[in-house]
Design a protein around this motif. Structure first.
Motif, PDB file in Angstrom:
ATOM      1  N   LYS A 102     -44.893   0.017  -6.328  1.00  0.00           N
ATOM      2  CA  LYS A 102     -45.358   1.214  -6.145  1.00  0.00           C
ATOM      3  C   LYS A 102     -47.133   0.340  -6.395  1.00  0.00           C
ATOM      4  CE  LYS A 102     -48.157   4.486  -5.861  1.00  0.00           C
ATOM      5  NZ  LYS A 102     -48.123   5.157  -4.861  1.00  0.00           N
ATOM      6  N   LEU A 103     -47.385  -1.266  -7.646  1.00  0.00           N
ATOM      7  CA  LEU A 103     -48.646  -1.559  -7.473  1.00  0.00           C
ATOM      8  C   LEU A 103     -49.230  -3.086  -6.536  1.00  0.00           C
ATOM      9  CD1 LEU A 103     -48.552  -2.772 -11.229  1.00  0.00           C
ATOM     10  CD2 LEU A 103     -49.824  -1.333 -10.880  1.00  0.00           C
ATOM     11  N   VAL A 104     -48.198  -3.631  -6.127  1.00  0.00           N
ATOM     12  CA  VAL A 104     -48.247  -4.488  -5.129  1.00  0.00           C
ATOM     13  C   VAL A 104     -48.678  -3.705  -3.454  1.00  0.00           C
ATOM     14  CG1 VAL A 104     -47.074  -5.821  -3.356  1.00  0.00           C
ATOM     15  CG2 VAL A 104     -46.825  -6.257  -5.774  1.00  0.00           C
ATOM     16  N   GLU A 105     -47.798  -2.309  -3.347  1.00  0.00           N
ATOM     17  CA  GLU A 105     -48.687  -1.537  -2.321  1.00  0.00           C
ATOM     18  C   GLU A 105     -49.289  -0.534  -2.039  1.00  0.00           C
ATOM     19  OE1 GLU A 105     -46.250   2.461  -0.160  1.00  0.00           O
ATOM     20  OE2 GLU A 105     -45.136   1.925  -1.949  1.00  0.00           O
ATOM     21  N   ASP A 106     -49.842  -0.466  -3.243  1.00  0.00           N
ATOM     22  CA  ASP A 106     -51.396  -0.083  -3.459  1.00  0.00           C
ATOM     23  C   ASP A 106     -52.332  -0.856  -3.264  1.00  0.00           C
ATOM     24  OD1 ASP A 106     -50.129   2.427  -3.863  1.00  0.00           O
ATOM     25  OD2 ASP A 106     -50.199   2.611  -6.359  1.00  0.00           O
ATOM     26  N   MET A 107     -52.187  -2.221  -4.005  1.00  0.00           N
ATOM     27  CA  MET A 107     -53.024  -3.543  -3.702  1.00  0.00           C
ATOM     28  C   MET A 107     -53.416  -4.116  -2.373  1.00  0.00           C
ATOM     29  SD  MET A 107     -53.152  -5.693  -7.098  1.00  0.00           S
ATOM     30  CE  MET A 107     -51.652  -5.244  -7.407  1.00  0.00           C
ATOM     31  N   CYS A 108     -51.941  -3.706  -1.482  1.00  0.00           N
ATOM     32  CA  CYS A 108     -51.835  -3.817  -0.383  1.00  0.00           C
ATOM     33  C   CYS A 108     -52.640  -3.050   0.947  1.00  0.00           C
ATOM     34  CB  CYS A 108     -50.782  -4.086   0.305  1.00  0.00           C
ATOM     35  SG  CYS A 108     -49.645  -5.287  -0.525  1.00  0.00           S
ATOM     36  N   LYS A 109     -53.181  -1.538   0.471  1.00  0.00           N
ATOM     37  CA  LYS A 109     -53.366  -0.631   0.956  1.00  0.00           C
ATOM     38  C   LYS A 109     -54.897  -0.411   0.745  1.00  0.00           C
ATOM     39  CE  LYS A 109     -49.661   3.116   0.922  1.00  0.00           C
ATOM     40  NZ  LYS A 109     -49.243   4.021   0.673  1.00  0.00           N
ATOM     41  N   ILE A 110     -55.761  -1.010   0.070  1.00  0.00           N
ATOM     42  CA  ILE A 110     -56.774  -1.136  -0.124  1.00  0.00           C
ATOM     43  C   ILE A 110     -57.541  -2.988  -0.033  1.00  0.00           C
ATOM     44  CG2 ILE A 110     -58.335  -1.854  -2.257  1.00  0.00           C
ATOM     45  CD1 ILE A 110     -56.583  -0.486  -4.239  1.00  0.00           C
ATOM     46  N   ALA A 111     -56.652  -3.339   0.112  1.00  0.00           N
ATOM     47  CA  ALA A 111     -56.806  -5.006   0.812  1.00  0.00           C
ATOM     48  C   ALA A 111     -56.664  -4.135   2.817  1.00  0.00           C
ATOM     49  CB  ALA A 111     -55.945  -5.805   1.057  1.00  0.00           C
TER      50      ALA A 111
END
Length: 984
Positions: free
Chosen positions: A563-572
């Motif tokens: 979940k964390l990696v998915e969110d940070m990739c979305k923000i990028a």
């Protein structure tokens, strides 16, 4: 045959067996038959023992335990299953230089021993003289080859391994042929010698190629290797090698089981009995057995399988049936079943099995599946948590069931494929209801109270403490913190909400940072703007929170990480979209193209900085430690498909965004650039490719790109330069179609973009377009004679690269004598010419010319005689040419041999042409003349045809209308191209 009596130890007691339940006084019939099979296998052992097997027969008899039933007196028929696979490097006995090999093989009953062990006696007798004709086997004849492939198998019977030997002779099959046909196959002097040799021997007599002689007692049960072909004389000691495969087997075994049951079934029963004994012999119990059989058991099973000629697939099937059945009665590590599952899956071919074998295999699948589910249903009894490694055993069982249900054999044989997840879920429904009984909860609470009371008593009894027992509870001292189990479960429901909240806050902060960003460098030494600083802070806080959270459950921790990696990739990805929109909005408000280009530089640097942040996540979030923690519950492939693929996909998107922005920046720079970057059609009155067209480029590079170099990250600046370089090459390529340029002026462009190593690297500059343009410029600036020389150099290289003889070939011998400055060429023959006449044949002759003509103006063309109705003409004519040695070393200097089909009425037809480079002439670089012309090697040149569309050099020569020499050369080559059989 009589066997030594000592093979059966006389000290063996009467037939008794320590069975599964203890000592059995009378040997059961089925086990007696099995032990009869084992003893018979050991008694009639074949081949040398393998290194990892037991060599001593007495040890094997002792392993068979206290059983000594009566053995049949009748011996089996010993067989050698010999496979002649292939050969290589054999002699060529035919006129063509090849052979038509075949093999004769058989077994000599009594082989002759060499007089001395160190002396390797060569067997001069052939198979026909040693072995009766009805016992000789023959392979097929493989025509015209030096590397025959047979792959033929023969069953050879013998009586005694101690005296028998295997013989194989290889012969070249000779048929009666006419001298005319043999001359057509003639390629060299060796072929001519073979013709004379054939004339002296009897018609149809085959030539000896070599033999292989092996003593059977030196063979293992199974051997597969290359053997040297031995000669009968010392004339040709190196005769090549032959690839043979051997298997020593039995036929008509006298045991009861062998006469009444299939070999596969007997082997399975024997394997099952030996495995059950191995399990019971382990001191740690059946669970500790790892599936490895002892050397004695492996030896017995190997001997039995080879003697019965069982395939690897049937051996694996027997292992699966035995192991899966024993697992249901003698519990051992279920991982032992995985090897059989994998082997059956790899070798599965349903047609190999008979119907009863398919039914047997399907029944074993269903039985193991039912038994495994029953174990899961009794999980708390079979796999209690109080017993070490219970969880590991349960996971191993589930893994075996899952892999079994995935097998192709399972899906094809079990028509009603069960739903394994549903079966396991149904079995576990009773497992967790209730999780703990009231009695167990009471015991756990009692243990906790006893521990607390013990701590209080220890604290009160300590010296110096006199407070009341009531106060002690508030100040109790422990060596470590009081452990709370499963405390993370209290926060489990709140974690998804917290993750969503953290994502929302980080997203809003990034959006506000972009809205306030003016896209100017942040600080004197930075090349990115303020929004990247805010985004970096958001990422750092998320990483710190993950480190502090330290979620104990590995599977749930993995889901949080996803979940964390998915969110940070979305923000990028959101940041990339919004920062480009911000740059476009600022550019529209100011209407300044120069400032717009500068902002795009900042956007590129920002995205590159974001890419670096993303790439640091695996180390900052410690993915390696997470993979180690979740190794027991989550497959590594699943981690790769979720975390790593998500990150790689985001990085690829960021790279594409960078390329898009750099492309937009390059487009703006092209709009700002001077007229030299415009295509030639936009400048109809301007002189093309002149010196004046280079000066604006230099000024542009000095003024406009200086700012970009200072404000772009070096990698992005080079990407921009690469795009400008590609555009420059496209403009120059278009311009060369209208006017011949000067190559030196545009070499300066290459130096400018390279900038002594500070600009683009040479491998980036030297693209396919650049190399093509560079080659074209070099050709345009060359003289007509240089172009003709280059043309012949290309044809020589084409000749060297050609191996196919689809148009035939011509064979010559060439020698240069420096003292006489004379080139002597012998045209020997041509072969496999294409028929060009209506009668299916041709009338070939060869024309010899020295090219290029301007280098040899006084040398006239020479021709051979015409051979009527021949596709394999034999010329055998010699020609002398007087030429100085320095002319032979000129670029493109060659001997052109053109084979024509003579036509009486019309023009001669082209059979093909061959190019022999004069720089490779024998004797050209020698200090003295080669006196013996017979030692000059023959050269076989495949005939080639010119391409009908011509090439670039011919087009350039054709464009030079005022050059008569160029026009004459192009006319001649066009005539050849019209007759070409080549197609594009």
């Amino acid at each position: 045959m009589d066997h030594p009596k000592l093979l059966l130890p006389s000290s063996l007691p009467p037939p008794q067996l320590t069975g599964l339940g203890g000592k059995v006084s009378a040997l059961p019939l089925q086990l007696a038959l099995l032990y009869e099979e084992v003893l018979y296998t050991i008694l009639h052992r074949l081949g040398k023992p393998e290194q990892h097997h037991v060599a001593d027969a007495q040890e094997l008899y002792a392993y068979v335990q206290k059983v000594g039933p009566h053995l049949p007196d009748e011996s089996p028929i010993f067989c050698l299953k010999a496979t002649v696979k292939e050969a290589k490097g054999i002699l060529g006995k035919d006129v063509s230089g090849f052979s038509d090999p075949y093999c004769l093989l058989g077994i000599e009953a009594k082989s002759q021993e060499p007089a001395h062990p160190d002396h390797k006696k060569r067997m001069k007798a052939v198979v026909k003289d040693l072995i009766p004709e009805d016992q000789i086997h023959r392979t097929q004849v493989i025509n015209q080859t030096l590397s025959p492939v047979w792959d033929e198998t023969f069953i050879l019977e013998f009586e005694d391994t101690e005296t028998a030997s295997f013989h194989l002779d290889m012969w070249d099959s000779d048929t009666v042929e006419s001298v005319r046909h043999k001359l057509g196959e003639l390629t060299d002097l060796h072929g001519l010698k073979r013709i004379f040799k054939d004339a002296r021997k009897d018609k149809g007599q085959d030539d000896f190629l070599g033999n292989v002689v092996l003593r059977l007692k030196d063979l293992h049960c199974w051997d597969d290797q290359w053997y040297q072909l031995e000669p009968r004389t010392e004339t040709y000691p190196n005769r090549g090698q032959c690839h043979l495969q051997f298997l020593l087997t039995h036929k008509k075994r006298a045991t009861t089981n062998s006469r009444t049951q299939p070999s596969y079934t007997v082997h399975r029963h024997l394997l099952q009995q030996l495995v059950s004994y191995e399990i019971l012999q382990h001191q740690a119990g059946s669970i500790a057995w790892d599936g490895e059989l002892s050397r004695h058991a492996s030896t017995v099973l190997y001997l039995h399988a080879t003697q019965k000629d069982l395939s690897d697939f049937h051996q694996v099937m027997a292992q699966w049936l035995a192991y899966s059945k024993l697992y249901q009665s003698l519990e051992f590590n279920s991982n032992c079943l995985l090897h059989q599952i994998t082997s059956i899956e790899y070798q599965w071919v349903q047609e190999r099995l008979r119907p009863e074998q398919k039914a047997e295999l399907a029944e074993s699948f269903q039985s193991l599946l039912t038994y495994g589910v029953s174990l899961i249903r009794r999980y708390r009894i079979i796999f209690p948590l109080s017993v070490p490694r219970s969880t590991e055993r349960l996971q191993s069982l589930l893994r075996v069931l899952v892999q079994m249900c995935k097998m192709k054999a399972f899906r094809e044989l079990c028509t009603l494929s069960p739903n394994l997840p549903q079966m396991v879920s149904s079995a576990l429904k009773v497992l967790f209801l209730p999780l703990q009984s009231m009695e167990e909860n009471g015991k756990a609470l009692s243990r906790l109270l006893l521990e607390v009371v013990g701590d209080l008593q220890q604290w009160v009894m300590a010296p110096g403490h006199c407070c009341a027992a009531g106060e002690a509870g508030a100040f109790i001292h422990r060596d470590g913190p009081l452990a709370l189990s499963n405390f993370h479960q209290w926060f489990k429901e709140a974690v998804p909400q917290w993750l969503q909240k953290a994502y929302t806050i980080a997203l809003e902060r990034a959006q506000r940072a972009i809205q306030m960003d003016q896209l100017t460098p942040f600080g004197e030494h930075n090349k990115h703007s303020t929004s990247t600083v805010d985004l970096s802070t958001c990422y750092a806080q998320i990483v710190k929170t993950w480190q502090q959270l330290n979620w104990p459950d590995p599977e749930e921790a993995f889901m949080i990480m996803v979940k964390l990696v998915e969110d940070m990739c979305k923000i990028a990805l959101m940041y990339c979209r919004l920062i480009k929109e911000r740059a476009e909005a600022l550019s529209l408000s100011e209407q300044n193209e120069g400032e717009a280009a500068n902002r795009l530089c900042i956007v590129v640097n920002n995205i590159k900085q974001l890419r670096l942040l993303i790439l640091k996540l695996p180390s900052q979030l410690d993915w390696a430690h997470l993979e180690q923690r979740t190794g027991a519950v989550i497959d590594r492939q699943q981690i790769q498909n979720t975390l790593h693929n998500q990150l790689d996909s985001t990085v690829s998107c960021l790279d594409r965004e960078v390329q898009d922005v750099v492309q937009a920046l390059a487009t703006k720079q092209l709009c700002l650039s001077p007229c030299w970057l415009q295509p030639p059609c936009a400048l109809p009155n301007a002189p093309l490719l002149s010196l004046q067209s280079i000066i604006p480029l230099m000024k542009f590079l000095e003024s406009e790109l200086q700012y970009l170099n200072e404000h772009l990250v070096q990698e992005n600046f080079k990407s921009l330069l690469a795009l400008l370089w590609h555009h420059t090459l496209a403009v120059l390529s278009a311009a060369t179609a209208q006017q011949v340029p000067s190559a030196q002026r545009y070499k300066n462009l290459e130096l400018c973009f390279h900038a002594e190593g500070c600009g683009l690297p040479l491998e980036t500059l030297h693209t396919a377009a650049f190399l093509s343009l560079d080659t074209h410029l070099a050709l345009c600036s060359a003289t007509s004679r240089k172009l003709i020389q280059k043309y012949f150099s290309n044809r020589i290289q084409q000749q060297l690269d050609t191996s196919s003889e689809k148009y035939g070939a011509v064979t010559i011998k060439a020698l240069y004598r420096p003292s006489e400055q004379k080139l002597r060429v012998e045209v020997l023959n041509a072969v496999n010419l294409i028929p060009l006449d209506s009668n299916g044949s041709s009338d070939p002759f060869v024309q010899l010319t020295l090219e290029p003509r301007h280098e040899f103006p006084e040398v006239v063309a020479r021709t051979t005689q015409c051979k009527r109705n021949e596709l394999h003409p034999l010329f055998d004519e010699a020609f002398d040419f007087l030429i100085p040695p320095e002319k032979c070393r000129q670029e493109g200097a060659c001997l052109l041999l053109t084979v024509f089909d003579y036509d009486t009425l019309g023009a001669n037809d082209l059979e093909g042409e061959a190019f022999f480079p004069l720089c490779h002439l024998p004797g050209l670089d020698a200090d003295e003349d080669q006196a013996d012309a017979g030692r000059v090697p023959q050269t076989r040149l495949p005939l080639i045809h010119p391409k009908p569309t011509g090439d670039e050099i011919l087009r350039l020569l054709e464009s030079r209308k005022g050059d008569k020499e160029a026009q004459a050369f192009v006319k001649l080559r066009k005539q050849r191209a019209k007759q070409s059989k080549e197609t594009e």
